[in-house]
Design a protein around this motif. Sequence first.
Motif, mmCIF file in Angstrom:
data_model
loop_
_atom_site.group_PDB
_atom_site.id
_atom_site.type_symbol
_atom_site.label_atom_id
_atom_site.label_comp_id
_atom_site.label_asym_id
_atom_site.label_seq_id
_atom_site.Cartn_x
_atom_site.Cartn_y
_atom_site.Cartn_z
ATOM 1 N N UNK A 159 0.968 -1.324 0.147
ATOM 2 C CA UNK A 159 0.500 -0.105 0.058
ATOM 3 C C UNK A 159 0.725 1.211 -0.572
ATOM 4 N N UNK A 160 1.766 1.170 1.014
ATOM 5 C CA UNK A 160 3.106 2.893 0.996
ATOM 6 C C UNK A 160 3.316 2.606 -0.565
ATOM 7 N N UNK A 161 3.128 1.862 -1.727
ATOM 8 C CA UNK A 161 4.209 1.903 -2.982
ATOM 9 C C UNK A 161 3.577 2.104 -3.715
ATOM 10 N N UNK A 162 2.073 2.019 -3.046
ATOM 11 C CA UNK A 162 0.970 2.393 -4.564
ATOM 12 C C UNK A 162 0.527 3.717 -4.032
ATOM 13 N N UNK A 163 0.315 3.864 -3.099
ATOM 14 C CA UNK A 163 0.524 5.871 -2.387
ATOM 15 C C UNK A 163 1.227 6.268 -3.079
ATOM 16 N N UNK A 164 2.916 5.912 -2.858
ATOM 17 C CA UNK A 164 4.315 7.058 -3.018
ATOM 18 C C UNK A 164 3.488 6.755 -4.807
ATOM 19 N N UNK A 165 3.251 5.866 -5.828
ATOM 20 C CA UNK A 165 3.403 5.981 -6.808
ATOM 21 C C UNK A 165 2.216 7.346 -7.497
ATOM 22 N N UNK A 166 1.173 6.775 -6.625
ATOM 23 C CA UNK A 166 0.216 8.215 -6.903
ATOM 24 C C UNK A 166 0.902 9.438 -6.813
ATOM 25 N N UNK A 167 1.265 9.622 -5.662
ATOM 26 C CA UNK A 167 1.180 11.047 -5.518
ATOM 27 C C UNK A 167 2.414 11.358 -6.148
ATOM 28 N N UNK A 168 4.034 10.493 -6.791
ATOM 29 C CA UNK A 168 4.773 11.211 -7.508
ATOM 30 C C UNK A 168 3.752 11.459 -8.705
ATOM 31 N N UNK A 169 2.587 10.845 -9.699
ATOM 32 C CA UNK A 169 2.403 10.745 -10.782
ATOM 33 C C UNK A 169 1.234 12.070 -11.135
ATOM 34 N N UNK A 170 0.614 12.324 -9.352
ATOM 35 C CA UNK A 170 0.104 14.208 -9.139
ATOM 36 C C UNK A 170 0.781 15.027 -9.442
ATOM 37 N N UNK A 171 2.464 15.071 -8.623
ATOM 38 C CA UNK A 171 2.915 15.949 -8.106
ATOM 39 C C UNK A 171 3.702 15.899 -9.433
ATOM 40 N N UNK A 172 4.270 15.396 -10.448
ATOM 41 C CA UNK A 172 4.728 15.168 -12.175
ATOM 42 C C UNK A 172 3.551 14.912 -13.484
ATOM 43 N N UNK A 173 2.850 14.553 -13.259
ATOM 44 C CA UNK A 173 2.278 14.121 -14.372
ATOM 45 C C UNK A 173 0.906 14.967 -14.005
ATOM 46 N N UNK A 174 0.322 15.621 -13.776
ATOM 47 C CA UNK A 174 -0.978 16.820 -13.528
ATOM 48 C C UNK A 174 0.342 18.159 -14.228
ATOM 49 N N UNK A 175 0.992 17.867 -13.945
ATOM 50 C CA UNK A 175 1.670 19.584 -14.561
ATOM 51 C C UNK A 175 2.243 19.316 -15.927
ATOM 52 N N UNK A 176 2.879 17.909 -16.314
ATOM 53 C CA UNK A 176 2.866 17.461 -17.694
ATOM 54 C C UNK A 176 1.815 17.712 -18.098
ATOM 55 N N UNK A 177 0.602 17.334 -17.909
ATOM 56 C CA UNK A 177 -0.484 17.199 -18.494
ATOM 57 C C UNK A 177 -1.244 18.923 -19.029
ATOM 58 N N UNK A 178 -0.998 19.233 -17.834
ATOM 59 C CA UNK A 178 -1.185 20.611 -18.054
ATOM 60 C C UNK A 178 -0.303 21.768 -19.270
#
Length: 477
Positions: free
Chosen positions: A431-450
């Motif tokens: 669960x910790x790995x999944x949480x970290x993955x989701x956090x990193x995806x939002x932190x880096x992926x959201x600005x990339x999409x914008x």
Amino acid sequence: MTAIRRPPVIAAALLCAATLAIFWPGIVEYDTLRQYEQAIAGRFDDWHPPIMARLWQALLPLGHGPAPLFALQVAGYWAGLALIADALAATARPRTAWAVVAIGLLPPLLGWQVAVLKDAQMVGAALAATGLVARYRLRDQPVPRAAALAAAVLFAYALLVRANAPFALAPLIAALLPLRHARGRAAATVAILAATLILASPVNHALLGATRSDVALTPPRYDLAGIAVRVPGASIAGLPADVAGTLRRDHCVTPYFWDPLGDTPGCAAAIAPWGTSGAATLYARLGAAAFRHPLAYARQRAAHLNMTWRWLVSAWLPGAAPPTGSEPNDYFSLRLTPVAGAWQRAAGWATETPLGWPFAWNAAALLLLAVAIRRPPAPTRRLALGLLASALLLEASFVAISIASDLRYHLWPIVATALAAVLLLDRHPSRRLVTAGVFIALLLGAPALVARVTLAAPPQEYDDLLRWTPPLALLPG
């Protein structure tokens, strides 16, 4: 050597045959044509890796054109994956074995692997060499002498076929050596990296007979020019202070690539005073300029790193989609089959997803590294660590030495990270790995999409790219 008859290996062999049949005789780009010209003329320089042109020359009796090199790089690609899959299947990990084979079908990877280029040559040779050794290491078996010798030859070719390959392959080779302790593998990595960097020039020039070009001068010229345009009114590395105005007016510095400095007459004339300086002198001047103007140097490298890692960039940035046809030439006519053309177009669309975003793969590699460090010692963990170190060290080298933004420069880190993920995530992640993955995806992926939605579309033609200043160039206003 034990027989190989497992279903994943058979599937890889069939996929290899299908790749050869569908894309035969391969796709040729501009750089590859220059190497072909050297191969048929018997005159070589070091702008492109002479080892590839020499190999091509040796294969000319088998047929002119790209077919021999195409066959080798495709065969190495699928053979490497098949050998790793075979070892995993033999250790009762069939699902992981199938996942390894599936990596070969990632559209951006396969789309570029069918183009005869030094990058694809490196991937094919390095994967084949890794597979030859990993087939035994993953089963805790000694590597037969014949397999070790074949892997050594393949790794030697891979190290010479790209200038930055030593950063990628030194940690991987060290991980495959029979060294028990991490300290020994770290020392081996440093030794392999240093030896390759020292010996590359004598091998290319004395052994392979390549004449010297000014390819080694392009990185310091690019960064010195980048500092100059960001420090108006200053004399940088011997250039008159007013040259910065010329460099800015003529769009000579762009984070996308260094090409305007070499291919635009006004830009080439502006930096002509550097033409008489050798690489050592220019790098010394770059070090001094970076020390005096650290913010300008940081802006230069950060702007380019953002572009080559394709983070905050426009959608459909050129240089990512695999080629959909060969460069027109006077030597041979190469046409893609309808199936091949459809695959390449689909692969082009795939590069607009995280599959074609190097920054996303880098983030995944760092996350996987944290997973691997916590795993108990095992052959799969050791190979995964070697692959992740390989991917991350190559990507780290781009922080200081990179002059272009093509996705093909990141093919090996993508392959290595994907393989490491398969080796490490053979069971449900925590669960910790999944949480970290989701956090990193939002932190880096959201600005990339914008960025991809809001930034202006880039030009698609080369001549227009020479005059293009992309958003987030970090240049003075």
